[in-house]
Design a protein around this motif. Structure first.
Motif, PDB file in Angstrom:
ATOM      1  N   PRO A  39       0.208   2.478  -0.702  1.00 25.22           N
ATOM      2  CA  PRO A  39      -1.053   2.712   0.020  1.00 25.22           C
ATOM      3  C   PRO A  39      -1.618   1.480   0.718  1.00 25.22           C
ATOM      4  CG  PRO A  39      -1.088   3.898  -2.050  1.00 25.22           C
ATOM      5  CD  PRO A  39       0.166   3.042  -2.060  1.00 25.22           C
ATOM      6  N   ALA A  40      -1.510   0.318   0.116  1.00 23.63           N
ATOM      7  CA  ALA A  40      -2.061  -0.901   0.710  1.00 23.63           C
ATOM      8  C   ALA A  40      -1.389  -1.270   2.035  1.00 23.63           C
ATOM      9  CB  ALA A  40      -1.938  -2.067  -0.269  1.00 23.63           C
ATOM     10  N   PHE A  41      -0.201  -0.713   2.290  1.00 17.16           N
ATOM     11  CA  PHE A  41       0.551  -1.066   3.496  1.00 17.16           C
ATOM     12  C   PHE A  41       0.577   0.060   4.526  1.00 17.16           C
ATOM     13  CE2 PHE A  41       2.159  -3.642   0.015  1.00 17.16           C
ATOM     14  CZ  PHE A  41       2.016  -4.909   0.546  1.00 17.16           C
ATOM     15  N   ARG A  42      -0.051   1.155   4.242  1.00 11.85           N
ATOM     16  CA  ARG A  42      -0.060   2.278   5.181  1.00 11.85           C
ATOM     17  C   ARG A  42      -0.901   1.924   6.409  1.00 11.85           C
ATOM     18  NH1 ARG A  42      -0.508   6.945   0.473  1.00 11.85           N
ATOM     19  NH2 ARG A  42       1.545   6.435  -0.384  1.00 11.85           N
ATOM     20  N   GLY A  43      -0.509   2.501   7.541  1.00 13.02           N
ATOM     21  CA  GLY A  43      -1.240   2.265   8.781  1.00 13.02           C
ATOM     22  C   GLY A  43      -0.857   0.989   9.505  1.00 13.02           C
ATOM     23  N   ARG A  44       0.235   0.357   9.107  1.00 14.35           N
ATOM     24  CA  ARG A  44       0.667  -0.907   9.723  1.00 14.35           C
ATOM     25  C   ARG A  44       1.989  -0.761  10.480  1.00 14.35           C
ATOM     26  NH1 ARG A  44      -0.653  -5.559   5.226  1.00 14.35           N
ATOM     27  NH2 ARG A  44      -2.669  -4.746   4.574  1.00 14.35           N
ATOM     28  N   LYS A  45       2.396   0.459  10.757  1.00 12.75           N
ATOM     29  CA  LYS A  45       3.631   0.764  11.516  1.00 12.75           C
ATOM     30  C   LYS A  45       4.906   0.575  10.705  1.00 12.75           C
ATOM     31  CE  LYS A  45       1.258   1.176  15.441  1.00 12.75           C
ATOM     32  NZ  LYS A  45       0.661   2.436  15.685  1.00 12.75           N
ATOM     33  N   GLY A  46       4.800   0.258   9.426  1.00 13.30           N
ATOM     34  CA  GLY A  46       5.981   0.051   8.600  1.00 13.30           C
ATOM     35  C   GLY A  46       6.765   1.323   8.341  1.00 13.30           C
ATOM     36  N   ALA A  47       6.088   2.468   8.293  1.00 13.54           N
ATOM     37  CA  ALA A  47       6.793   3.724   8.040  1.00 13.54           C
ATOM     38  C   ALA A  47       7.771   4.028   9.171  1.00 13.54           C
ATOM     39  CB  ALA A  47       5.798   4.864   7.864  1.00 13.54           C
ATOM     40  N   GLY A  48       7.400   3.703  10.385  1.00 13.95           N
ATOM     41  CA  GLY A  48       8.310   3.902  11.512  1.00 13.95           C
ATOM     42  C   GLY A  48       9.548   3.028  11.395  1.00 13.95           C
ATOM     43  N   LEU A  49       9.352   1.785  10.970  1.00 10.33           N
ATOM     44  CA  LEU A  49      10.499   0.894  10.760  1.00 10.33           C
ATOM     45  C   LEU A  49      11.391   1.414   9.642  1.00 10.33           C
ATOM     46  CD1 LEU A  49       8.701  -2.564  11.026  1.00 10.33           C
ATOM     47  CD2 LEU A  49      10.197  -1.489  12.723  1.00 10.33           C
ATOM     48  N   LEU A  50      10.762   1.928   8.585  1.00 11.88           N
ATOM     49  CA  LEU A  50      11.531   2.500   7.486  1.00 11.88           C
ATOM     50  C   LEU A  50      12.373   3.673   7.975  1.00 11.88           C
ATOM     51  CD1 LEU A  50      12.204   2.608   4.451  1.00 11.88           C
ATOM     52  CD2 LEU A  50      10.203   4.088   4.173  1.00 11.88           C
TER      53      LEU A  50
ATOM     54  N   GLY B 269      11.552  -1.867   2.145  1.00 12.97           N
ATOM     55  CA  GLY B 269      10.879  -2.578   3.221  1.00 12.97           C
ATOM     56  C   GLY B 269       9.863  -3.548   2.641  1.00 12.97           C
ATOM     57  N   ARG B 270       9.748  -4.693   3.279  1.00 13.97           N
ATOM     58  CA  ARG B 270       8.819  -5.710   2.811  1.00 13.97           C
ATOM     59  C   ARG B 270       7.819  -6.062   3.908  1.00 13.97           C
ATOM     60  NH1 ARG B 270      12.872  -6.045  -0.384  1.00 13.97           N
ATOM     61  NH2 ARG B 270      12.691  -6.890  -2.480  1.00 13.97           N
ATOM     62  N   TYR B 271       6.630  -6.393   3.480  1.00 13.57           N
ATOM     63  CA  TYR B 271       5.603  -6.912   4.363  1.00 13.57           C
ATOM     64  C   TYR B 271       5.375  -8.336   3.877  1.00 13.57           C
ATOM     65  CZ  TYR B 271       1.459  -6.930   7.307  1.00 13.57           C
ATOM     66  OH  TYR B 271       0.538  -7.209   8.297  1.00 13.57           O
ATOM     67  N   GLY B 272       5.885  -9.291   4.644  1.00 13.77           N
ATOM     68  CA  GLY B 272       5.930 -10.664   4.140  1.00 13.77           C
ATOM     69  C   GLY B 272       6.910 -10.692   2.994  1.00 13.77           C
ATOM     70  N   ASP B 273       6.487 -11.185   1.850  1.00 14.81           N
ATOM     71  CA  ASP B 273       7.385 -11.221   0.694  1.00 14.81           C
ATOM     72  C   ASP B 273       7.087 -10.116  -0.313  1.00 14.81           C
ATOM     73  OD1 ASP B 273       4.966 -12.180  -0.203  1.00 14.81           O
ATOM     74  OD2 ASP B 273       5.817 -13.865  -1.326  1.00 14.81           O
ATOM     75  N   LYS B 274       6.221  -9.164   0.046  1.00 13.92           N
ATOM     76  CA  LYS B 274       5.845  -8.084  -0.870  1.00 13.92           C
ATOM     77  C   LYS B 274       6.595  -6.795  -0.551  1.00 13.92           C
ATOM     78  CE  LYS B 274       1.098  -9.770  -1.410  1.00 13.92           C
ATOM     79  NZ  LYS B 274       1.315 -10.731  -2.385  1.00 13.92           N
ATOM     80  N   ALA B 275       7.167  -6.172  -1.571  1.00 15.22           N
ATOM     81  CA  ALA B 275       7.834  -4.878  -1.398  1.00 15.22           C
ATOM     82  C   ALA B 275       6.769  -3.848  -1.025  1.00 15.22           C
ATOM     83  CB  ALA B 275       8.553  -4.477  -2.672  1.00 15.22           C
TER      84      ALA B 275
END
Length: 154
Positions: free
Chosen positions: A87-98, A58-64
């Protein structure tokens, strides 16, 4: 979030960070580079390719930002494995998408049920699984780092 080869540069970096975090938490000290290398050597990740499994990044913008895999255990069950969010991406709803993409990939491989095992001290992971409909089930496998098992109908 999309399927990606487990040995791509981003996937490899995420897998190393995943192993570093879970091993360091277990040992209650930082894992060494050598320990991470040993833990990843022969870990069976090559099975996370169709038809036996799938790996996703999963990516947030262009960052893995995240990774995870599914491994077919039999004709109807897939195992969720190597779920990790930097850790820098936790709390942004990405885990649900994953979780959604991994469940979708498991269904495409023919799975009707997803199972997983984890440790009791991995509270954040356990909370994620329960929030996404996973319930505690009897042990379906055993190993040194397996303390609780979850399952969900797909």
């Amino acid at each position: 979030m999309a399927p990606e080869a487990f040995d791509s540069p981003d996937a490899s970096a995420l897998r190393r960070e995943y192993y570093d975090e879970v091993a360091s938490r277990y040992w209650k000290r930082p894992a060494t580079v050598e320990e991470i290398d040993q833990g990843l050597d022969g870990d069976g990740v090559e099975q996370l390719t169709p038809p036996t499994g799938q790996f996703a990044v999963g990516r947030y913008g262009d960052k893995a930002a995240a990774c995870g895999g599914v491994l077919m255990l039999d004709d109807e069950r897939a195992e969720l494995t190597r779920v990790y969010m930097r850790p820098a991406f936790r709390g942004r709803k990405g885990a649900g998408l994953l979780m959604e993409i991994l469940e979708s990939e498991a269904r495409q491989l023919g799975a009707r049920r997803m199972v997983l095992n984890t440790r009791l001290d991995l509270i954040e992971a356990r909370t994620l699984y329960v929030r996404h409909g996973y319930a505690e089930i009897p042990a379906y496998c055993s190993g040194p780092y397996m303390e609780i098992w979850y399952g969900k109908e797909l």
